[in-house]
Design an enzyme around this catalytic site. Structure first.
Site, PDB file in Angstrom:
ATOM      1  N   TYR A   1     -56.691 -26.376 -11.234  1.00 56.08           N
ATOM      2  CA  TYR A   1     -57.299 -27.549 -11.871  1.00 56.08           C
ATOM      3  C   TYR A   1     -57.744 -27.183 -13.276  1.00 56.08           C
ATOM      4  O   TYR A   1     -58.469 -26.210 -13.487  1.00 56.08           O
ATOM      5  CB  TYR A   1     -58.492 -28.012 -11.045  1.00 56.08           C
ATOM      6  CG  TYR A   1     -58.944 -29.417 -11.347  1.00 56.08           C
ATOM      7  CD1 TYR A   1     -58.335 -30.496 -10.729  1.00 56.08           C
ATOM      8  CD2 TYR A   1     -59.977 -29.667 -12.238  1.00 56.08           C
ATOM      9  CE1 TYR A   1     -58.742 -31.795 -10.986  1.00 56.08           C
ATOM     10  CE2 TYR A   1     -60.390 -30.961 -12.504  1.00 56.08           C
ATOM     11  CZ  TYR A   1     -59.774 -32.012 -11.874  1.00 56.08           C
ATOM     12  OH  TYR A   1     -60.179 -33.301 -12.143  1.00 56.08           O
TER      13      TYR A   1
ATOM     14  N   ASN B   1     -59.074 -29.300 -16.701  1.00 56.57           N
ATOM     15  CA  ASN B   1     -59.371 -30.520 -17.444  1.00 56.57           C
ATOM     16  C   ASN B   1     -58.678 -30.537 -18.803  1.00 56.57           C
ATOM     17  O   ASN B   1     -58.289 -31.591 -19.305  1.00 56.57           O
ATOM     18  CB  ASN B   1     -60.879 -30.652 -17.637  1.00 56.57           C
ATOM     19  CG  ASN B   1     -61.597 -31.012 -16.356  1.00 56.57           C
ATOM     20  OD1 ASN B   1     -61.529 -32.137 -15.884  1.00 56.57           O
ATOM     21  ND2 ASN B   1     -62.269 -30.040 -15.757  1.00 56.57           N
TER      22      ASN B   1
END
Length: 522
Positions: free
Chosen positions: A154, A156
């Site tokens: 993950y 951002n």
């Protein structure tokens, strides 16, 4: 054909949300067969002003924004590969292959999460992160923490880069693109682009705290776009779910394209793509995403085969994902999970293990009949089978003597962790520098196995944080949070030594930002 739809059971669970997930306020709703069949708001958007929470109250949807960013991308250019040549300009010092646009969308880029890196750059968690602060952070990136396309992690920053590329391609702001290409078409009448978290939409306040200490306003002062930045009311989110159902048979429909299966570079099926997670609730395939900002939690889920969607949003930090999953199970009349086995699991699992590929610590503890295993951002509960294997939905551990094999299929990650032993060596005090980040850290010892560390970089001089030893040359630094929320997980600090046994440097990482090398300064 899907099984029965139980609106009564789902309704009972929704009505119980204020009691089960106690906090200032929240909203929840269900869409079935393209119609809103249930929605509820409760509590207060602002306790101090006694402002009620309503179905029209805009709340930040945080990372749920990611699939809307991908929707704009697909609607604008069709094939994401058309923009692959734009990526390098945003990562001017990256060595080796650059990720593709699709790999950014699928969290397969290998780029370390930029919110996690703010910790190492000395950011104050309550400080202001401006729009102009993102570019120099990306410019400092020299390596990915795995080759693009190989694994899932993950990040951002993937979607922040997408935001800038999409704006440059269209010659229009991302807010305008959201509005013209998605919100207007879906009837999301009050959806807004609100990239500055210091200014909440509609006066809603996010709260930290709990029923014991009370609830108090959370401070947010970051600028985010593409990775987050949208605010929506419950009515807006339910309108989106209705739009998804309305376009379900359109072969070129936006959501169908977003939800298409994705794969890793080796052909292994992936569980994340275009800003959407893929999972199963019972035997039902579900797509969706959660969102988190300090003081807010939200979750949306969509079961295409059942034509069913669930949305939950809180202005506090209870488990919106758990709430949405429970509503979905109730609506689908799925049986409750069977009670776990009685007794105690084997304490022989207990220990700390270092996984050399990632440089991160695996901590395993027997808790009743199950195991708590902490390797990623959060601990997971695993069920041992009595034959040296323990399983949870996201991870399988296999004991192999003093080693534990780790399999995380959703991330395409496999590794072997060795047990950490020995006593701490307290000679690690001093200053260290990471050439890749152009950032430094200082360690001050307070005992043989207790110390403090402070990080400094282009975002400032961060506060001292305690560290503690888990064995010889392996330390843990807790992370209250980065500027985003929740925290990126604990940091593993692995001390490296020269042939003479003297400390030469550190290998520092958390699950979202692995394998950063620091050299000891004279």
């Amino acid at each position: 054909m899907m099984g029965a739809f139980d609106l009564d059971a789902a309704g009972r669970f929704v009505r119980a949300l204020p009691e089960r997930f106690r906090g200032p306020g929240g909203v929840a709703g269900i869409v079935k067969d393209g119609r809103v069949v249930l929605k509820q708001a409760w509590g207060y958007a602002d306790l101090g002003r006694r402002l009620p929470m309503t179905e029209a109250t805009p709340l930040p949807i945080c990372s749920i924004s990611k699939h809307f960013t991908c929707a704009v991308l697909l609607d604008l250019v069709g094939d994401p590969a058309r923009l692959d040549g734009r990526v390098a300009a945003h990562l001017p010092n990256l060595e080796g292959p650059h990720p593709s646009i699709a790999q950014l969308c699928h969290n397969q880029s290998g780029l370390r999460d930029y919110w996690a890196l703010t910790v190492l750059h000395g950011a104050d968690a309550e400080g202001r992160f401006r729009r102009v602060d993102a570019a120099p952070l990306f410019a400092r990136m020299r390596r990915t923490h795995f080759p693009p396309g190989l694994l899932y992690s993950y990040s951002n920053g993937n979607f922040r880069i997408l935001s800038d590329i999409v704006e440059a391609e269209a010659g229009r702001s991302l807010g305008e693109l959201y509005e013209s290409r998605i919100f207007a078409r879906a009837g999301m009448e009050t959806m807004r682009f609100t990239p500055d978290t210091a200014a909440s939409a509609g006066g809603v306040v996010g709260y930290e705290g709990n029923g014991t200490v009370g609830f108090f306003p959370a401070a947010n002062r970051i600028f985010w776009t593409g990775d987050a930045g949208l605010s929506a009311s419950l009515d807006d989110m339910l309108a989106w779910e209705c739009f998804i159902d309305r376009t379900r048979d359109d072969a070129d429909g936006l959501y169908r394209r977003l939800a298409a299966p994705t794969r890793f570079a080796d052909g292994t099926p992936a569980r994340y793509g275009f800003g959407l997670g893929h999972e199963r609730i019972g035997d039902v395939a579900v797509t969706g995403h959660g969102g988190a900002l300090r003081g807010f939690r939200c979750q949306r889920l969509h079961a295409a085969a059942a034509r069913l969607s669930v949305v939950v949003m809180f202005n506090h930090e209870h488990d919106a994902r758990g709430a949405a999953s429970a509503i979905m199970k109730a609506a689908l009349a799925l049986p409750e999970a069977a009670a776990g086995p009685a007794g105690r699991s084997d304490p022989g699992w207990n220990g700390d293990y270092l996984e050399p590929q990632s440089g991160l610590l695996l901590t395993v503890r027997a808790r009743g009949p199950r195991l708590d295993a902490h390797f990623g951002t959060l601990a997971e509960r695993l069920a041992p089978d009595g034959n040296d294997v323990a399983r949870a939905g996201g991870m399988t551990l296999t004991r192999q003597g003093a080693m534990i094999a780790i399999d995380r299929p959703g991330e395409n990650f496999r590794g072997q962790a060795g047990r950490v032993g020995g006593a701490a060596r307290p000679d690690i005090g001093g200053r260290y520098h990471c050439a890749e980040l152009d950032a430094s850290l200082e360690i001050v010892m307070a005992g043989d196995d207790v110390g403090y560390v402070a990080c400094s970089g282009f975002l400032g001089d961060g506060p001292m944080q305690p560290i503690h030893a888990v064995g010889e040359d392996v330390w843990i630094m807790p992370c209250r949070r980065s500027m985003d929320a929740p925290a990126p997980g604990r940091w593993t600090i692995h001390v490296t030594r020269g042939a003479d046994g003297a400390v030469s440097g550190l290998r520092v990482g958390c699950w979202l930002a692995r394998d950063l090398r620091y050299a000891r300064l004279a």
